[in-house]
Design an enzyme around this catalytic site. Structure first.
Site, PDB file in Angstrom:
ATOM      1  N   SER A 121     -31.540  -4.973  -7.178  1.00  0.00           N
ATOM      2  CA  SER A 121     -31.900  -6.232  -7.837  1.00  0.00           C
ATOM      3  C   SER A 121     -33.218  -6.837  -7.384  1.00  0.00           C
ATOM      4  O   SER A 121     -33.780  -7.672  -8.096  1.00  0.00           O
ATOM      5  CB  SER A 121     -30.782  -7.264  -7.650  1.00  0.00           C
ATOM      6  N   LYS A 144     -34.857 -11.765 -11.396  1.00  0.00           N
ATOM      7  CA  LYS A 144     -34.863 -13.206 -11.641  1.00  0.00           C
ATOM      8  C   LYS A 144     -35.905 -13.640 -12.671  1.00  0.00           C
ATOM      9  O   LYS A 144     -35.773 -14.711 -13.269  1.00  0.00           O
ATOM     10  CB  LYS A 144     -35.091 -13.960 -10.335  1.00  0.00           C
TER      11      LYS A 144
END
Length: 326
Positions: free
Chosen positions: A306, A50
Protein backbone atom coordinates in the site's frame (compact mmCIF):
# COMPACT_ATOMS: atom_id res chain seq x y z
CA UNK A 1 -21.38 3.14 -0.01
CA UNK A 2 -21.88 1.19 -3.24
CA UNK A 3 -20.18 0.16 -6.45
CA UNK A 4 -21.70 3.11 -8.33
CA UNK A 5 -19.70 5.52 -6.14
CA UNK A 6 -16.51 3.55 -6.81
CA UNK A 7 -17.14 3.52 -10.56
CA UNK A 8 -17.80 7.28 -10.48
CA UNK A 9 -14.54 7.82 -8.56
CA UNK A 10 -12.74 5.74 -11.19
CA UNK A 11 -14.04 8.06 -13.89
CA UNK A 12 -12.83 11.14 -11.99
CA UNK A 13 -9.44 9.48 -11.43
CA UNK A 14 -9.06 8.52 -15.09
CA UNK A 15 -5.95 10.22 -16.46
CA UNK A 16 -4.83 11.28 -12.98
CA UNK A 17 -4.13 8.08 -10.99
CA UNK A 18 -1.68 5.42 -12.13
CA UNK A 19 -2.91 1.91 -12.89
CA UNK A 20 -0.35 0.17 -10.72
CA UNK A 21 1.01 -3.26 -11.72
CA UNK A 22 0.26 -6.66 -10.18
CA UNK A 23 3.75 -8.10 -9.70
CA UNK A 24 5.03 -11.62 -9.14
CA UNK A 25 8.28 -13.45 -8.48
CA UNK A 26 9.05 -17.19 -8.42
CA UNK A 27 11.27 -16.51 -5.41
CA UNK A 28 8.31 -15.12 -3.45
CA UNK A 29 6.14 -18.06 -4.57
CA UNK A 30 8.77 -20.47 -3.26
CA UNK A 31 9.10 -18.57 0.01
CA UNK A 32 5.33 -18.54 0.54
CA UNK A 33 4.74 -22.06 -0.72
CA UNK A 34 1.99 -20.77 -3.00
CA UNK A 35 1.37 -18.23 -5.76
CA UNK A 36 1.79 -14.64 -4.55
CA UNK A 37 0.76 -11.53 -6.48
CA UNK A 38 1.64 -8.03 -5.28
CA UNK A 39 -0.43 -4.94 -6.13
CA UNK A 40 2.26 -2.25 -6.12
CA UNK A 41 0.42 0.83 -4.83
CA UNK A 42 3.80 2.06 -3.59
CA UNK A 43 4.21 3.17 -7.23
CA UNK A 44 1.09 5.35 -7.07
CA UNK A 45 1.45 9.16 -7.04
CA UNK A 46 2.89 10.33 -3.69
CA UNK A 47 4.07 6.78 -2.98
CA UNK A 48 0.80 5.28 -1.72
CA UNK A 49 -2.81 4.43 -2.55
CA UNK A 50 -3.92 7.50 -0.58
CA UNK A 51 -3.74 9.68 -3.69
CA UNK A 52 -6.80 7.85 -5.00
CA UNK A 53 -8.96 8.81 -2.03
CA UNK A 54 -7.60 12.34 -1.86
CA UNK A 55 -8.34 13.04 -5.52
CA UNK A 56 -11.73 11.35 -5.33
CA UNK A 57 -12.82 13.47 -2.35
CA UNK A 58 -11.54 16.79 -3.71
CA UNK A 59 -12.90 16.24 -7.20
CA UNK A 60 -16.34 15.41 -5.77
CA UNK A 61 -16.62 18.74 -3.91
CA UNK A 62 -18.66 21.58 -5.44
CA UNK A 63 -16.25 24.03 -7.08
CA UNK A 64 -17.06 26.92 -4.72
CA UNK A 65 -16.53 24.79 -1.63
CA UNK A 66 -13.29 23.34 -3.01
CA UNK A 67 -11.86 26.81 -3.68
CA UNK A 68 -12.05 27.63 0.05
CA UNK A 69 -9.52 24.90 0.76
CA UNK A 70 -9.35 21.58 2.59
CA UNK A 71 -7.96 20.19 5.82
CA UNK A 72 -6.89 16.62 6.62
CA UNK A 73 -5.18 14.72 9.41
CA UNK A 74 -2.64 12.00 8.74
CA UNK A 75 0.67 10.50 9.78
CA UNK A 76 1.82 11.08 6.23
CA UNK A 77 0.30 9.13 3.33
CA UNK A 78 -3.19 10.66 3.40
CA UNK A 79 -1.44 13.98 4.03
CA UNK A 80 0.56 13.69 0.83
CA UNK A 81 -2.37 12.38 -1.19
CA UNK A 82 -4.60 15.30 -0.18
CA UNK A 83 -1.76 17.83 -0.52
CA UNK A 84 -0.97 16.68 -4.06
CA UNK A 85 -4.62 16.61 -5.08
CA UNK A 86 -5.13 20.10 -3.62
CA UNK A 87 -2.10 21.43 -5.47
CA UNK A 88 -3.34 19.97 -8.75
CA UNK A 89 -6.73 21.61 -8.17
CA UNK A 90 -5.07 24.90 -7.20
CA UNK A 91 -6.61 25.09 -3.72
CA UNK A 92 -5.03 25.50 -0.25
CA UNK A 93 -4.53 22.55 2.08
CA UNK A 94 -3.82 22.37 5.82
CA UNK A 95 -2.59 19.03 7.15
CA UNK A 96 -2.55 17.94 10.80
CA UNK A 97 0.37 15.57 11.32
CA UNK A 98 1.64 13.82 14.47
CA UNK A 99 4.86 15.32 15.75
CA UNK A 100 6.45 11.85 15.56
CA UNK A 101 5.49 11.22 11.92
CA UNK A 102 8.38 10.08 9.68
CA UNK A 103 10.51 13.03 8.60
CA UNK A 104 10.22 12.09 4.94
CA UNK A 105 6.43 12.27 5.06
CA UNK A 106 6.46 15.66 6.79
CA UNK A 107 8.99 17.06 4.31
CA UNK A 108 7.08 15.71 1.31
CA UNK A 109 3.77 17.13 2.53
CA UNK A 110 5.33 20.59 2.89
CA UNK A 111 7.03 20.26 -0.50
CA UNK A 112 3.62 19.65 -2.07
CA UNK A 113 2.54 23.09 -0.82
CA UNK A 114 0.47 22.18 2.23
CA UNK A 115 0.61 23.95 5.59
CA UNK A 116 1.61 21.37 8.22
CA UNK A 117 0.27 21.68 11.78
CA UNK A 118 1.70 19.24 14.33
CA UNK A 119 -0.09 17.57 17.24
CA UNK A 120 0.80 14.99 19.91
CA UNK A 121 -1.10 11.83 18.98
CA UNK A 122 -0.75 10.43 22.53
CA UNK A 123 -2.25 13.44 24.36
CA UNK A 124 -4.22 15.54 21.84
CA UNK A 125 -7.46 14.86 19.97
CA UNK A 126 -6.81 15.28 16.26
CA UNK A 127 -10.53 15.23 15.44
CA UNK A 128 -11.16 18.15 17.80
CA UNK A 129 -8.20 20.13 16.43
CA UNK A 130 -9.26 19.45 12.85
CA UNK A 131 -12.87 20.48 13.52
CA UNK A 132 -11.75 23.71 15.16
CA UNK A 133 -9.39 24.70 12.34
CA UNK A 134 -11.96 23.77 9.70
CA UNK A 135 -14.55 26.04 11.34
CA UNK A 136 -12.12 28.92 11.94
CA UNK A 137 -10.77 28.93 8.38
CA UNK A 138 -13.79 27.75 6.41
CA UNK A 139 -12.01 24.58 5.26
CA UNK A 140 -13.59 21.27 4.26
CA UNK A 141 -12.37 18.33 6.34
CA UNK A 142 -11.33 15.26 4.35
CA UNK A 143 -11.11 12.37 6.78
CA UNK A 144 -8.46 9.69 6.14
CA UNK A 145 -10.81 6.69 6.02
CA UNK A 146 -14.31 7.29 7.42
CA UNK A 147 -15.44 9.40 4.45
CA UNK A 148 -17.53 7.95 1.59
CA UNK A 149 -15.71 9.65 -1.29
CA UNK A 150 -12.33 8.65 0.16
CA UNK A 151 -13.49 5.04 0.44
CA UNK A 152 -14.79 5.23 -3.14
CA UNK A 153 -11.41 6.39 -4.37
CA UNK A 154 -9.57 3.63 -2.51
CA UNK A 155 -12.06 1.15 -3.95
CA UNK A 156 -10.67 1.80 -7.43
CA UNK A 157 -7.68 -0.28 -6.33
CA UNK A 158 -10.08 -3.21 -6.04
CA UNK A 159 -11.45 -2.63 -9.55
CA UNK A 160 -7.91 -2.90 -10.90
CA UNK A 161 -7.11 -6.00 -8.84
CA UNK A 162 -10.24 -7.74 -10.12
CA UNK A 163 -9.37 -7.03 -13.76
CA UNK A 164 -5.68 -7.88 -13.39
CA UNK A 165 -6.34 -11.11 -11.50
CA UNK A 166 -8.84 -12.19 -14.16
CA UNK A 167 -6.23 -11.57 -16.87
CA UNK A 168 -3.91 -13.95 -14.97
CA UNK A 169 -6.60 -16.59 -14.56
CA UNK A 170 -6.99 -16.03 -10.81
CA UNK A 171 -10.64 -16.15 -9.75
CA UNK A 172 -10.38 -17.61 -6.25
CA UNK A 173 -8.03 -15.79 -3.88
CA UNK A 174 -7.64 -13.93 -0.62
CA UNK A 175 -6.76 -10.27 -1.16
CA UNK A 176 -4.62 -9.15 1.78
CA UNK A 177 -4.87 -5.46 2.61
CA UNK A 178 -2.90 -3.35 5.12
CA UNK A 179 -5.58 -2.00 7.42
CA UNK A 180 -5.71 1.04 9.68
CA UNK A 181 -9.17 2.58 9.85
CA UNK A 182 -10.39 0.39 7.02
CA UNK A 183 -10.85 2.81 4.11
CA UNK A 184 -8.73 0.84 1.66
CA UNK A 185 -9.92 -2.54 2.89
CA UNK A 186 -13.62 -1.65 2.77
CA UNK A 187 -13.29 0.05 -0.62
CA UNK A 188 -11.53 -2.99 -2.08
CA UNK A 189 -14.07 -5.33 -0.49
CA UNK A 190 -16.97 -3.43 -2.10
CA UNK A 191 -15.26 -3.43 -5.50
CA UNK A 192 -14.53 -7.17 -5.32
CA UNK A 193 -18.07 -7.98 -4.25
CA UNK A 194 -19.38 -6.40 -7.46
CA UNK A 195 -16.68 -7.43 -9.93
CA UNK A 196 -14.86 -10.51 -8.61
CA UNK A 197 -16.91 -12.39 -6.01
CA UNK A 198 -14.33 -15.18 -5.86
CA UNK A 199 -11.80 -12.74 -4.38
CA UNK A 200 -12.12 -12.04 -0.64
CA UNK A 201 -10.59 -9.07 1.19
CA UNK A 202 -8.66 -9.82 4.39
CA UNK A 203 -7.38 -6.99 6.65
CA UNK A 204 -3.79 -7.24 7.89
CA UNK A 205 -2.45 -5.33 10.90
CA UNK A 206 0.72 -5.13 13.02
CA UNK A 207 0.96 -6.94 16.33
CA UNK A 208 -0.33 -4.84 19.21
CA UNK A 209 -2.53 -2.71 16.93
CA UNK A 210 -5.02 -5.33 15.71
CA UNK A 211 -8.24 -3.46 16.45
CA UNK A 212 -9.87 -4.55 13.18
CA UNK A 213 -9.07 -8.25 13.66
CA UNK A 214 -10.45 -8.11 17.21
CA UNK A 215 -13.51 -6.15 16.07
CA UNK A 216 -14.32 -8.73 13.41
CA UNK A 217 -14.08 -11.47 16.04
CA UNK A 218 -16.25 -9.71 18.62
CA UNK A 219 -18.75 -8.23 16.19
CA UNK A 220 -18.35 -4.72 17.60
CA UNK A 221 -15.79 -1.92 17.27
CA UNK A 222 -12.77 -2.55 19.50
CA UNK A 223 -10.10 0.03 20.30
CA UNK A 224 -6.33 -0.24 20.56
CA UNK A 225 -5.01 0.41 24.07
CA UNK A 226 -2.37 2.76 22.63
CA UNK A 227 -1.91 4.86 19.50
CA UNK A 228 1.89 5.02 19.26
CA UNK A 229 4.82 2.67 19.46
CA UNK A 230 4.91 0.84 16.13
CA UNK A 231 7.11 1.21 13.06
CA UNK A 232 3.91 0.67 11.02
CA UNK A 233 2.83 4.30 11.53
CA UNK A 234 0.79 4.39 8.31
CA UNK A 235 -1.83 1.97 9.66
CA UNK A 236 -1.98 2.88 13.36
CA UNK A 237 -5.49 4.10 14.22
CA UNK A 238 -7.51 3.85 17.43
CA UNK A 239 -10.28 1.71 15.92
CA UNK A 240 -12.14 0.89 12.69
CA UNK A 241 -14.43 3.61 11.37
CA UNK A 242 -18.18 3.93 11.85
CA UNK A 243 -18.65 3.72 8.08
CA UNK A 244 -15.94 1.17 7.34
CA UNK A 245 -16.64 -1.38 10.06
CA UNK A 246 -20.10 -2.51 8.84
CA UNK A 247 -18.59 -3.06 5.38
CA UNK A 248 -15.65 -5.00 6.82
CA UNK A 249 -18.00 -7.11 8.94
CA UNK A 250 -20.18 -8.01 5.97
CA UNK A 251 -17.55 -8.67 3.33
CA UNK A 252 -14.14 -9.47 4.83
CA UNK A 253 -12.58 -12.69 6.00
CA UNK A 254 -10.81 -12.93 9.38
CA UNK A 255 -8.05 -10.43 10.08
CA UNK A 256 -4.38 -11.36 10.04
CA UNK A 257 -1.68 -10.04 12.37
CA UNK A 258 2.07 -9.85 11.68
CA UNK A 259 5.07 -8.87 13.79
CA UNK A 260 7.30 -5.89 13.13
CA UNK A 261 10.16 -8.20 12.16
CA UNK A 262 7.90 -9.95 9.65
CA UNK A 263 7.12 -6.53 8.16
CA UNK A 264 10.85 -5.77 7.96
CA UNK A 265 11.51 -9.14 6.29
CA UNK A 266 8.77 -8.42 3.76
CA UNK A 267 10.30 -5.02 3.02
CA UNK A 268 13.63 -6.71 2.27
CA UNK A 269 11.95 -9.43 0.19
CA UNK A 270 10.04 -6.84 -1.88
CA UNK A 271 13.21 -4.90 -2.57
CA UNK A 272 15.32 -7.97 -3.35
CA UNK A 273 12.78 -9.87 -5.45
CA UNK A 274 10.51 -7.18 -6.93
CA UNK A 275 12.78 -4.11 -6.80
CA UNK A 276 10.16 -2.01 -5.02
CA UNK A 277 10.45 0.03 -1.81
CA UNK A 278 7.87 -0.53 0.92
CA UNK A 279 7.33 1.16 4.27
CA UNK A 280 6.56 -1.14 7.24
CA UNK A 281 2.81 -0.47 7.22
CA UNK A 282 2.74 -0.98 3.47
CA UNK A 283 4.52 -4.32 3.80
CA UNK A 284 2.26 -6.09 6.32
CA UNK A 285 0.02 -7.70 3.68
CA UNK A 286 3.03 -9.14 1.88
CA UNK A 287 4.34 -10.34 5.25
CA UNK A 288 1.08 -12.18 5.83
CA UNK A 289 1.25 -13.75 2.36
CA UNK A 290 4.84 -14.89 2.83
CA UNK A 291 4.87 -16.00 6.46
CA UNK A 292 1.26 -16.92 7.28
CA UNK A 293 0.32 -18.83 4.14
CA UNK A 294 -1.40 -21.56 6.15
CA UNK A 295 -4.16 -19.06 6.99
CA UNK A 296 -4.77 -17.92 3.39
CA UNK A 297 -7.19 -19.57 0.99
CA UNK A 298 -7.68 -19.69 -2.77
CA UNK A 299 -5.50 -20.14 -5.83
CA UNK A 300 -3.20 -17.30 -4.83
CA UNK A 301 -2.48 -14.75 -2.17
CA UNK A 302 -2.86 -11.22 -3.53
CA UNK A 303 -1.04 -8.72 -1.29
CA UNK A 304 -1.58 -4.98 -1.57
CA UNK A 305 1.73 -3.15 -1.15
CA UNK A 306 0.00 0.00 0.00
CA UNK A 307 2.86 2.48 0.45
CA UNK A 308 6.58 3.10 0.15
CA UNK A 309 7.21 6.31 2.10
CA UNK A 310 9.90 5.14 4.50
CA UNK A 311 12.77 7.01 6.11
CA UNK A 312 16.18 5.86 4.82
CA UNK A 313 17.43 4.72 8.23
CA UNK A 314 14.48 2.39 8.78
CA UNK A 315 14.69 0.99 5.27
CA UNK A 316 18.43 0.38 5.56
CA UNK A 317 17.88 -1.37 8.88
CA UNK A 318 15.41 -3.78 7.26
CA UNK A 319 17.83 -4.53 4.41
CA UNK A 320 20.76 -4.99 6.80
CA UNK A 321 18.86 -7.43 9.00
CA UNK A 322 16.98 -9.35 6.31
CA UNK A 323 18.80 -8.48 3.10
CA UNK A 324 18.79 -11.98 1.63
CA UNK A 325 15.11 -11.52 0.82
CA UNK A 326 13.87 -14.50 2.81
Amino acid sequence: MNIDMINAAAERLRGHARRTPLLSSPFLDELAGRRVLVKAECLQHTGSFKFRGGWSALSALPAEQRREGVIAFSSGNHAQGVAFAAREHGVPAVILMPADAPRLKIANTRALGAEVVHFDRATEDRDAIGARLAQERGLTLIKPFDEPQVIAGQGTTGLEIAAQAADLGVRDADVLVPCGGGGLTSGIALALEATAPGLRARPVEPEGFDDTARSLLSGQIERNPRTTGSICDAIITPSPGQITFPILSRLCGPGLVVTEDEARRAMAAAFTRLKIVLEPGGAVALAAALYHGDRIGGDAGIAVASGGNVDAELFCDALTRFGDGS
